[in-house]
Design an enzyme around this catalytic site. Structure first.
Site, short mmCIF file in Angstrom:
data_model
loop_
_atom_site.label_atom_id
_atom_site.label_comp_id
_atom_site.label_asym_id
_atom_site.label_seq_id
_atom_site.Cartn_x
_atom_site.Cartn_y
_atom_site.Cartn_z
N ARG A 183 0.57 -1.24 -0.13
CA ARG A 183 -0.15 -0.03 0.08
C ARG A 183 0.66 1.04 0.40
O ARG A 183 2.06 1.48 0.54
CB ARG A 183 -1.29 0.06 1.29
CG ARG A 183 -1.81 -0.91 0.96
CD ARG A 183 -3.12 -0.14 0.10
NE ARG A 183 -3.96 -1.04 0.09
CZ ARG A 183 -3.90 -2.46 -0.66
NH1 ARG A 183 -3.04 -2.57 -1.82
NH2 ARG A 183 -5.91 -3.36 -0.58
N GLU A 194 -4.76 7.61 -4.62
CA GLU A 194 -4.78 6.36 -5.87
C GLU A 194 -6.75 7.26 -6.22
O GLU A 194 -7.04 6.86 -5.86
CB GLU A 194 -4.85 4.98 -5.76
CG GLU A 194 -3.49 4.54 -5.40
CD GLU A 194 -3.47 3.15 -5.30
OE1 GLU A 194 -4.14 2.77 -5.57
OE2 GLU A 194 -2.36 2.83 -4.57
N HIS A 249 -2.21 -0.11 -9.73
CA HIS A 249 -2.58 -0.67 -8.85
C HIS A 249 -2.87 -2.27 -9.36
O HIS A 249 -3.95 -2.48 -9.45
CB HIS A 249 -4.05 -0.34 -7.39
CG HIS A 249 -3.66 -1.20 -6.56
ND1 HIS A 249 -4.34 -0.32 -5.39
CD2 HIS A 249 -3.46 -2.49 -6.40
CE1 HIS A 249 -4.24 -0.91 -4.54
NE2 HIS A 249 -3.89 -2.51 -4.82
P1 NAP Z 1 -1.52 -9.94 4.64
O1 NAP Z 1 -2.20 -10.55 5.71
O2 NAP Z 1 -2.33 -8.87 3.80
O3 NAP Z 1 -0.40 -8.77 5.81
C1 NAP Z 1 0.52 -9.55 6.35
C2 NAP Z 1 1.34 -8.97 6.58
O4 NAP Z 1 1.33 -7.51 7.39
C3 NAP Z 1 2.26 -9.69 7.67
O5 NAP Z 1 4.05 -9.99 7.50
C4 NAP Z 1 1.55 -8.79 8.61
O6 NAP Z 1 2.44 -8.97 10.02
C5 NAP Z 1 2.06 -7.87 8.65
N1 NAP Z 1 0.63 -6.49 9.65
C6 NAP Z 1 -0.38 -6.43 9.38
N2 NAP Z 1 -1.41 -6.15 9.78
C7 NAP Z 1 0.11 -5.54 10.46
C8 NAP Z 1 0.95 -4.30 11.50
N3 NAP Z 1 -0.43 -3.92 12.43
N4 NAP Z 1 1.66 -3.51 11.96
C9 NAP Z 1 2.84 -4.77 11.36
N5 NAP Z 1 2.21 -5.19 10.39
C10 NAP Z 1 1.55 -5.97 9.99
O7 NAP Z 1 -1.40 -10.70 3.67
P2 NAP Z 1 -1.11 -10.38 2.35
O8 NAP Z 1 -1.89 -11.55 0.88
O9 NAP Z 1 0.68 -11.28 2.09
O10 NAP Z 1 -0.58 -8.86 1.77
C11 NAP Z 1 -0.18 -7.99 2.06
C12 NAP Z 1 0.07 -7.01 1.31
O11 NAP Z 1 -0.31 -6.40 0.61
C13 NAP Z 1 -1.70 -6.39 1.74
O12 NAP Z 1 -2.54 -6.04 2.81
C14 NAP Z 1 -2.70 -5.85 0.34
O13 NAP Z 1 -2.08 -4.17 1.03
C15 NAP Z 1 -1.05 -5.87 -0.08
N6 NAP Z 1 -1.91 -6.04 -1.83
C16 NAP Z 1 -1.55 -5.79 -2.71
C17 NAP Z 1 -1.64 -5.86 -3.89
C18 NAP Z 1 -1.71 -4.86 -5.22
O14 NAP Z 1 -2.71 -5.05 -6.16
N7 NAP Z 1 -0.58 -4.05 -5.62
C19 NAP Z 1 -2.72 -7.11 -3.83
C20 NAP Z 1 -3.17 -7.86 -3.09
C21 NAP Z 1 -2.20 -7.38 -1.23
P3 NAP Z 1 2.46 -10.10 10.81
O15 NAP Z 1 3.55 -11.58 10.12
O16 NAP Z 1 3.13 -10.38 12.07
O17 NAP Z 1 1.21 -11.17 10.98
#
Ligand code: NAP
Length: 334
Positions: A244, A273, A292
């Site tokens: 993000r 965005e 995005h």
């Molecule tokens: P996710 O569950 O959204 O994110 C997992 C990661 O975020 C974990 O490492 C988690 O830490 C960390 N996290 C969550 N809340 C936190 C907080 N308050 N403080 C610190 N770390 C925190 O899993 P994901 O599916 O891998 O997605 C990651 C991110 O990618 C999504 O949140 C989304 O915003 C983004 N995304 C973007 C696109 C795009 O089109 N560009 C597509 C899909 C996703 P822990 O390991 O400690 O739990």
């Protein structure tokens, strides 16, 4: 006037339905009085609020702000389903306080988003955008094959630091291992991932030639990569962000590119965005920028639509959503 429970879908998913060969919203249309936003432009907040007001179920996109004000304006709302894994556009606390279930679409987009992170990493490292633009401008024609034209950085043998070791961070780590990178990782909870050496964030930033961001946007991660953190990165390092925009301070990032401290960036996400046509990062040829599109493959977008619809159907039926962002909400059976 019908007395059926109402659903408001802020997107009709028409083009995806054509690609899927069926109406992806039909499970909703068949059961509920479904109002669908059908214009090419997005609804402004007042339009969104007026259409969401009578709804018990809401299907939304990541660009729709579902804040406390909107939630308060929808007294019958019981279930929200977002066509995204990130739920930073939804006031999760306000929804949970009201007992409203919130669904999202993790998992189905993990590999596709990791692919885009890797595409940006490769493109930024090997200057693919700059080289392509050079050729398209006709500047190669009549010139030579230059010995030092568009020389970039090797991935093999280099170190990649992954910030956030959730599903997408782990999928990027798997790809990196195949490309011969040494992989470092940091996550809030110190997750242990095979083949990834866990480090504190300052050490990860100082040791990595490439850094890829995969944490969720939350109060704790907003501005995580600020001027101080960027200064801790290796001179010439490459930063990729497909998580993000709000996680990276864009002014500090522009300064780091301008000063030459960072070698290149690859960004799929922006603080605001759609990004403005005069966004400060557009001036840098070594910034590979995409609008995005992390999850934008046909198969994945169809699976996201199916999951978002399944979540809403389950929530309205009083069942557990297949993917729920606030599982602490007690499911109330009809
Ligand atoms: P996710 O569950 O959204 O994110 C997992 C990661 O975020 C974990 O490492 C988690 O830490 C960390 N996290 C969550 N809340 C936190 C907080 N308050 N403080 C610190 N770390 C925190 O899993 P994901 O599916 O891998 O997605 C990651 C991110 O990618 C999504 O949140 C989304 O915003 C983004 N995304 C973007 C696109 C795009 O089109 N560009 C597509 C899909 C996703 P822990 O390991 O400690 O739990």
């Amino acid at each position: 006037m019908t007395s059926n429970p109402r659903v408001f879908a802020s997107h009709g998913m028409e083009s995806l339905s054509v690609l899927a060969g069926r109406d992806l919203l039909s499970p909703l249309r068949e059961r509920w009085d479904c109002r669908v936003w059908e214009h090419a432009r997005r609804p402004v907040p007042e339009e969104f609020k007026a259409l969401a007001h009578p709804a018990e179920g809401l299907l939304c996109l990541l660009t729709d702000r579902v804040d406390q004000d909107l939630i308060q304006a929808c007294p019958r709302l019981r279930a929200i389903s977002s066509f995204s894994v990130g739920v930073d556009h939804i006031d999760l606390v306000a929804a949970t306080d009201r007992g409203i279930l919130v669904g999202n679409t993790p998992g189905v987009l993990t590999e596709t988003t990791a692919d885009l992170a890797f595409a940006l990493l490769l493109a930024a490292a090997r200057r693919v955008g700059e080289a392509s633009d050079f050729l398209r401008r006709g500047e190669w024609a009549g010139g030579h094959w230059e010995i030092d034209a568009f020389v970039g950085k090797d991935l093999h043998g280099a170190t990649l630091g992954i910030i956030g070791l959730g599903p997408i961070g782990q999928a990027v780590a798997r790809r990196a291992q195949g490309f011969g990178l040494r992989v470092l990782g940091w996550s809030r909870s110190g997750r242990e991932v095979p083949g990834v050496r866990g480090l504190a964030l300052p050490e990860l930033l100082a040791e990595s030639d490439f850094v890829s961001v995969h944490v969720a946007l939350a109060a704790e991660t907003r501005g995580l990569l600020d001027a101080r953190a960027l200064a801790q990165m290796k001179p010439g390092a490459v930063l990729v962000n497909t998580a993000r925009g709000g996680i990276v301070d864009e002014v500090a990032l522009a300064n780091a590119l301008r000063s030459g401290h960072l070698g290149a960036v690859g960004l799929d996400v922006f603080a605001q965005e759609p990004a403005a046509g005069d966004h400060p990062l557009l001036e840098f040829p070594n910034a590979v920028l995409t609008p995005h599109i992390g999850s934008a493959s046909i198969g994945t977008r169809i699976r996201m639509a199916e999951l978002a619809v399944d979540n809403l159907v389950a929530g309205l039926d009083g069942h557990r959503m297949p993917q729920c962002a606030n599982p602490e909400v007690v499911v109330k059976r009809n």
